[in-house]
Design an enzyme around this catalytic site. Structure first.
Site, mmCIF file in Angstrom:
data_model
loop_
_atom_site.group_PDB
_atom_site.id
_atom_site.type_symbol
_atom_site.label_atom_id
_atom_site.label_comp_id
_atom_site.label_asym_id
_atom_site.label_seq_id
_atom_site.Cartn_x
_atom_site.Cartn_y
_atom_site.Cartn_z
ATOM 1 N N ASP A 78 0.822 -1.212 0.000
ATOM 2 C CA ASP A 78 0.000 0.000 0.000
ATOM 3 C C ASP A 78 0.852 1.257 0.000
ATOM 4 O O ASP A 78 0.487 2.270 -0.599
ATOM 5 C CB ASP A 78 -0.903 0.017 1.241
ATOM 6 C CG ASP A 78 -2.119 -0.870 1.082
ATOM 7 O OD1 ASP A 78 -3.235 -0.391 1.306
ATOM 8 O OD2 ASP A 78 -1.951 -2.047 0.732
ATOM 9 N N CYS A 119 1.079 -7.991 5.558
ATOM 10 C CA CYS A 119 0.643 -6.634 5.236
ATOM 11 C C CYS A 119 -0.847 -6.505 4.949
ATOM 12 O O CYS A 119 -1.607 -7.448 5.003
ATOM 13 C CB CYS A 119 1.498 -6.079 4.104
ATOM 14 S SG CYS A 119 3.188 -5.698 4.664
ATOM 15 N N ASP A 120 -1.217 -5.273 4.569
ATOM 16 C CA ASP A 120 -2.575 -4.751 4.656
ATOM 17 C C ASP A 120 -3.681 -5.664 4.145
ATOM 18 O O ASP A 120 -4.604 -5.996 4.870
ATOM 19 C CB ASP A 120 -2.650 -3.421 3.918
ATOM 20 C CG ASP A 120 -1.829 -2.337 4.595
ATOM 21 O OD1 ASP A 120 -0.853 -2.677 5.284
ATOM 22 O OD2 ASP A 120 -2.156 -1.151 4.429
ATOM 23 N N LYS A 121 -3.657 -6.016 2.868
ATOM 24 C CA LYS A 121 -4.761 -6.786 2.300
ATOM 25 C C LYS A 121 -4.448 -8.275 2.278
ATOM 26 O O LYS A 121 -5.341 -9.083 2.030
ATOM 27 C CB LYS A 121 -5.073 -6.306 0.876
ATOM 28 C CG LYS A 121 -5.236 -4.800 0.746
ATOM 29 C CD LYS A 121 -6.233 -4.228 1.733
ATOM 30 C CE LYS A 121 -6.195 -2.715 1.743
ATOM 31 N NZ LYS A 121 -4.968 -2.141 2.285
ATOM 32 N N CYS A 191 5.029 -1.849 8.707
ATOM 33 C CA CYS A 191 5.462 -0.470 8.980
ATOM 34 C C CYS A 191 5.124 -0.046 10.407
ATOM 35 O O CYS A 191 4.073 -0.392 10.944
ATOM 36 C CB CYS A 191 4.828 0.488 7.967
ATOM 37 S SG CYS A 191 5.488 0.296 6.308
ATOM 38 N N GLU A 440 -6.937 4.678 -0.776
ATOM 39 C CA GLU A 440 -6.671 5.354 0.493
ATOM 40 C C GLU A 440 -6.356 6.827 0.247
ATOM 41 O O GLU A 440 -5.675 7.172 -0.723
ATOM 42 C CB GLU A 440 -5.485 4.707 1.208
ATOM 43 C CG GLU A 440 -5.813 3.349 1.782
ATOM 44 C CD GLU A 440 -4.645 2.740 2.533
ATOM 45 O OE1 GLU A 440 -4.863 1.755 3.241
ATOM 46 O OE2 GLU A 440 -3.513 3.241 2.407
ATOM 47 N N SER A 466 -5.667 5.193 5.248
ATOM 48 C CA SER A 466 -4.608 4.360 5.796
ATOM 49 C C SER A 466 -4.629 4.475 7.310
ATOM 50 O O SER A 466 -5.105 5.464 7.871
ATOM 51 C CB SER A 466 -3.260 4.831 5.263
ATOM 52 O OG SER A 466 -2.198 4.348 6.056
#
Length: 553
Positions: A78, A119-121, A191, A440, A466
């Site tokens: 992302d 991570c995110d997704k 992160c 985002e 985000s």
């Protein structure tokens, strides 16, 4: 064993031969075949090191009597996709990740699986696959990134994002920014902020889908050992017949939302938890989320909402200690987890080691949760806000709308000085269908903070945010503009009233006038390339408030 369909019987001679051609022994085919889903790649720090984690998982499976078989999935960053055309894809990739795991696991009849993630997704996509496939499964992540160091102090991702505005204002030099860039993100891992990656890993532990401590433990020998134990544990789950839907119950999602409110997690959880529940055959009632938010104190604030970093949360006892505190307060429900035990057993011996990072229940940051849902004539289907990141003076705000049809135009206006204190920026046609992909809005929110407008300017969008976002940022406005929602009818200068404590989002335009505007409204052409995945995604995806899942009609 499911895998007998591919390894046993006279008619499976060619199947066995294909395994033998890869060096697998006949006796290995007599054991359960356990998939290791490993999305290691070189696109992002969260996944660069996952081969180390997957190797340890492999060793654990072997130690416990299984035969590990590894395959990969895609994984988008992302951060690198942020603020450009690439951001159309991360949310859309969630469905591809889930679908690809389904294809591989069912196509090869594996008996169980370990989902290596970060991570995110990727994490929600894997949890969706676990719920959909419902074979014994467990998750292990690569851990949060260490805290950065620059200019003699601790720094992280969100500090770096906001530094861009300081350069624009002449309060930081390009040379200082370059030094900052090289010190803020010191290595591998998710992160160093309460972004979606860390939030979803934290909530994976709250759901009971990973071993205790997996959420916050830094990349180290301890995490490698944890990954090895995860490989061993999946064999226990297989032998005991414990499957994801035994864990992903209504009580598990209740607990996840309680933890989410307590930590002030990313608003993206309001997309991902309903999507995971959907695959488990459950439906998340947003009224329940509002109820949980009203009764759950916000006891942890990690950057950007607070001063702490993910590493601090780990040192304070991690999610396990936070859950122990919530459990003792009667806020969590007991249910089975992938340890083979219940929540109560998992958290029994945990304790908070730093009351400044995980505050006591009677001394929270706020008496209500870190996320808020808002409703009104601008968002009849609902909207989401990370209330924990909003300055007190912006919890209630009324001002003129500054309307933009896409993110880039809003960012240009902010940095160009066209946005004034008191304004409410409206960015529309960025929803799941209209984006497509629900980009985002980190770039405009970081620009607002960087330009010194965080205490005077709000942003409303049918896109999303985000976890790095802070400020009066309201997203997921539903119905989205591309679906004919009222956000598509807002005009420059219209007055909007925001009342986050009351959960209200009001466009101060009469119903008759809105009806007249609706008559002349026309859906703009799709921004997706004809024949592309994004075009298909836009046709199938549903509202953000349903988790942006694909329609089953």
């Amino acid at each position: 064993m499911r895998s007998n369909a591919t390894t046993k019987g006279l008619e499976r001679a060619t199947h066995r031969a294909l395994y033998y051609s890869m060096g697998i022994l006949p006796e290995e085919l007599d054991k359960p075949l356990v998939a290791i889903v490993n999305p290691q790649n070189e696109t992002m720090p969260g996944h660069i090191h996952l081969d180390i984690i997957a190797k340890a998982v492999r060793e654990g499976i072997l130690m416990a009597g299984g035969t590990p078989i590894e395959f990969g999935t895609i994984g988008l960053c992302d951060g690198i996709a942020q603020g450009n055309y690439g951001m159309h894809y991360p949310l859309a990739s969630r469905e591809l990740i889930c679908d690809s795991i389904e294809c591989m696991v069912n196509g090869h009849s594996y008996d169980a699986m370990v989902l290596v993630t970060e991570c995110d997704k990727i994490t929600p996509g894997m949890l969706m696959a676990a719920a959909r496939l419902n074979i014994p499964a467990i998750v292990v992540s690569g851990g949060p990134m260490a805290t950065g160091w620059c200019f003699g102090k601790e720094v992280g991702y969100t500090d770096l994002m906001e530094a861009q505005g300081l350069v624009q204002r002449g309060e930081m030099t390009w040379e200082e920014l370059s030094e900052f860039e090289q010190g803020a993100l010191p290595g591998c891992g998710a992160c160093n902020l309460m972004g979606t990656a860390n939030t979803m890993n934290f909530l994976t532990e709250a759901l009971g889908m990973c071993l205790p401590g997996s959420a916050t433990m830094a990349t180290s020998g301890k995490r490698v050992a944890l990954a090895k134990r995860t490989g061993m544990k999946v064999m226990d789950l297989y032998r005991q017949g414990i499957r994801p839907r035994d864990v992903l119950t209504a009580d598990a999602f209740w607990n996840a939302f309680v933890v989410d409110m307590a930590i002030g997690g990313s608003t993206n959880t309001l997309l991902h938890l309903p999507a995971i529940a959907n695959e488990a055959g459950l439906k998340i009632d947003m009224a329940m989320v509002t109820e949980i938010a009203s009764r759950t104190p916000n006891i942890t604030r990690i950057k950007p909402s607070g001063k702490h970093y993910p590493a601090d949360l780990d040192h304070a006892g991690g999610i396990t200690a936070l859950m122990k505190q919530l459990y003792d307060a009667g806020m969590l429900r007991d249910h089975l987890t992938t340890t083979g035990a219940t929540v109560y057993t998992n958290v029994l011996n945990a304790r908070v080691l730093d009351g400044d990072v995980i505050r006591p229940m009677d001394d929270p940051y706020s008496r209500t949760g870190g996320l808020a849902l808002l409703y009104g004539n601008l968002a009849p289907g609902g909207a989401a806000c990370k209330a924990a990141g909003v300055a007190p003076e912006m919890l209630k705000h009324r001002g003129p709308a500054r309307v933009f049809e896409q993110e880039e135009d809003a960012v240009k206006a902010i940095y160009g000085g066209d946005i004034k204190p008191g304004d409410i920026i409206v960015v529309r046609y960025e929803g799941p269908r209209g984006g497509p992909g629900m980009r985002e809005m980190l770039a405009p929110t970081a620009a607002i903070i960087g330009m010194g407008l965080g205490d005077t300017v709000a942003l409303i969008t049918d896109g999303r945010f985000s976890g790095a976002t802070r400020g009066a940022a309201i997203g997921h406005v539903s119905p989205e503009a591309a679906a004919g929602g009222p956000i598509g009818l807002v005009r420059e200068g219209d007055t909007i009233d925001i009342d986050i404590p009351a959960g209200k989002l009001t466009l101060e335009v009469g119903e008759d006038e809105l009806a007249r505007r609706k008559e002349t409204w026309a859906r703009p052409p799709s921004k997706a390339q004809p024949g592309s995945y994004l075009e298909r995604y836009a046709r199938l995806v549903t509202s953000a408030m349903t988790g942006a899942v694909f329609s089953r009609e």
